[in-house]
Design a protein around this motif. Sequence first.
Motif, PDB file in Angstrom:
ATOM      1  N   ASN A 107       0.850  -1.178   0.000  1.00 38.06           N
ATOM      2  CA  ASN A 107       0.000   0.000   0.000  1.00 38.06           C
ATOM      3  C   ASN A 107       0.891   1.236   0.000  1.00 38.06           C
ATOM      4  OD1 ASN A 107      -1.901   1.992   0.254  1.00 38.06           O
ATOM      5  ND2 ASN A 107      -2.932   1.112   2.034  1.00 38.06           N
ATOM      6  N   GLU A 108       0.981   1.874  -1.140  1.00 38.52           N
ATOM      7  CA  GLU A 108       1.763   3.106  -1.281  1.00 38.52           C
ATOM      8  C   GLU A 108       1.160   3.877  -2.437  1.00 38.52           C
ATOM      9  OE1 GLU A 108       4.909   5.544   0.187  1.00 38.52           O
ATOM     10  OE2 GLU A 108       4.030   3.674   0.934  1.00 38.52           O
ATOM     11  N   ASP A 109       0.948   5.145  -2.237  1.00 40.96           N
ATOM     12  CA  ASP A 109       0.260   5.936  -3.256  1.00 40.96           C
ATOM     13  C   ASP A 109       1.150   6.201  -4.456  1.00 40.96           C
ATOM     14  OD1 ASP A 109      -1.681   7.409  -4.520  1.00 40.96           O
ATOM     15  OD2 ASP A 109      -1.178   9.264  -3.473  1.00 40.96           O
ATOM     16  N   HIS A 135       5.691   0.280  -8.877  1.00 45.11           N
ATOM     17  CA  HIS A 135       5.238  -0.510  -7.726  1.00 45.11           C
ATOM     18  C   HIS A 135       5.662  -1.972  -7.828  1.00 45.11           C
ATOM     19  CE1 HIS A 135       2.422   2.570  -5.955  1.00 45.11           C
ATOM     20  NE2 HIS A 135       2.682   3.095  -7.142  1.00 45.11           N
ATOM     21  N   ARG A 174      -1.617  -0.677  -3.960  1.00 43.51           N
ATOM     22  CA  ARG A 174      -2.220   0.478  -3.296  1.00 43.51           C
ATOM     23  C   ARG A 174      -3.290   0.077  -2.288  1.00 43.51           C
ATOM     24  NH1 ARG A 174      -2.523   4.789  -8.377  1.00 43.51           N
ATOM     25  NH2 ARG A 174      -0.402   5.562  -8.128  1.00 43.51           N
ATOM     26  N   GLU A 359      -2.677   1.703   5.364  1.00 47.24           N
ATOM     27  CA  GLU A 359      -1.263   2.059   5.330  1.00 47.24           C
ATOM     28  C   GLU A 359      -0.547   1.536   6.571  1.00 47.24           C
ATOM     29  OE1 GLU A 359      -0.482   6.145   4.593  1.00 47.24           O
ATOM     30  OE2 GLU A 359      -1.848   6.272   2.885  1.00 47.24           O
TER      31      GLU A 359
END
Length: 386
Positions: A107-109, A135, A174, A359
């Motif tokens: 999970n990373e924008d 990603h 994400r 997150e």
Amino acid sequence: MSEPPTTRRSSNRTETTPLGDHEPIRRSIEVEYWVIDEQGRLTEPGDLVEASPGVEREFIAPLLEIKTTPCETTAALRNELFERLNRVLRRADTQDKGLVPLATPVNEDSIADLPSERTRIQDQIIGADFEYVRHCAGTHIHVEQQPGREIDQLNTFIALDPALALVNSSPYFRGTRLTTGARSKLYRRLAYADLPHQGTLWPYADDTAEWEGRLERRYNEFVTEALDAGFDRETIESCFDPESASWTPVKLRDQFSTVEWRSPDTALPSQVVRLADDLVEVVEQLLDAEVRIGGDTGRITDDAVVLPAFETVQTYVDASIQDGLSSDAVRSYLDRMGFDVSAYDPLAHELDTREELTEEHARQLRLEYAARLEQDVQQARSVSAD
């Protein structure tokens, strides 16, 4: 079920060495890991790249790549990879950093690039879809080309592409569950959706001339796209050549004299070494066997390597990405193709517990799997010491 009649035979098979009298087959690994801080947040590696030979930055800020040299045995490959990892981990420990063996950051924008003309060209050509590539953390396995059997080896690796299921290591993008092999879907199906020849698995090749022709066509398409995006030819050609401008999962590498398999996720190093060893064993078998293409199932026996029709391989690849080793068809196929499927325990199946991840949960998972990687390295070193 009996195997249907074969429809094609690989065309450039030659007997170059006596039965059972082969030189050791060299193999090497390139594996990428996310770098995190003590709270599980992505961070830059800093001077971790100076901890060992073979450690490099990747094109995005929080990713580190560790490479081995070509090794003649699995033991040598394992020792070199684990020694290099151990050196990086020792330095990382002094900086409260860790390495995460997951194919996506879960999970990373958004993830920042390192400044690079090569990356800028790709970013402009691929557009917003290039974010999918940022990603992805994967493994590349190189196996030395065998003289006279290069196309047999290439075609066999194409047929073995569903083995990516053995090391699927993240189903999330994400924070949302995407599919069992999220990286493969991001890379193949989404990032290169508008350049489908660049990122997808290519069909079997008849000979090296056909392979080289494909590279040239794909390169010319890429250069045209880059010119249309406003770059000048000199800049494009300084950053890319026909071999480096395609991202197909299986490549005949003239520069390294290897066949490169780019499909596997990053994973625990012991899993990656096992996978490389299995690939080399298949190559050792095909040296003393006839390689044939055709039929619907595929199999490897003492005297024949039978590769299923390419359309069948694609079906297995789709199932490997969608379901991984939960697919009975994939497990059965990989078993027939020489893999001990029961020896693998993909991390993606452990992680696949919910549809959404916060997150905070993502940071906890990164810390957990960074610890798992350290345990994997220490366990291997303990066994080696014994």
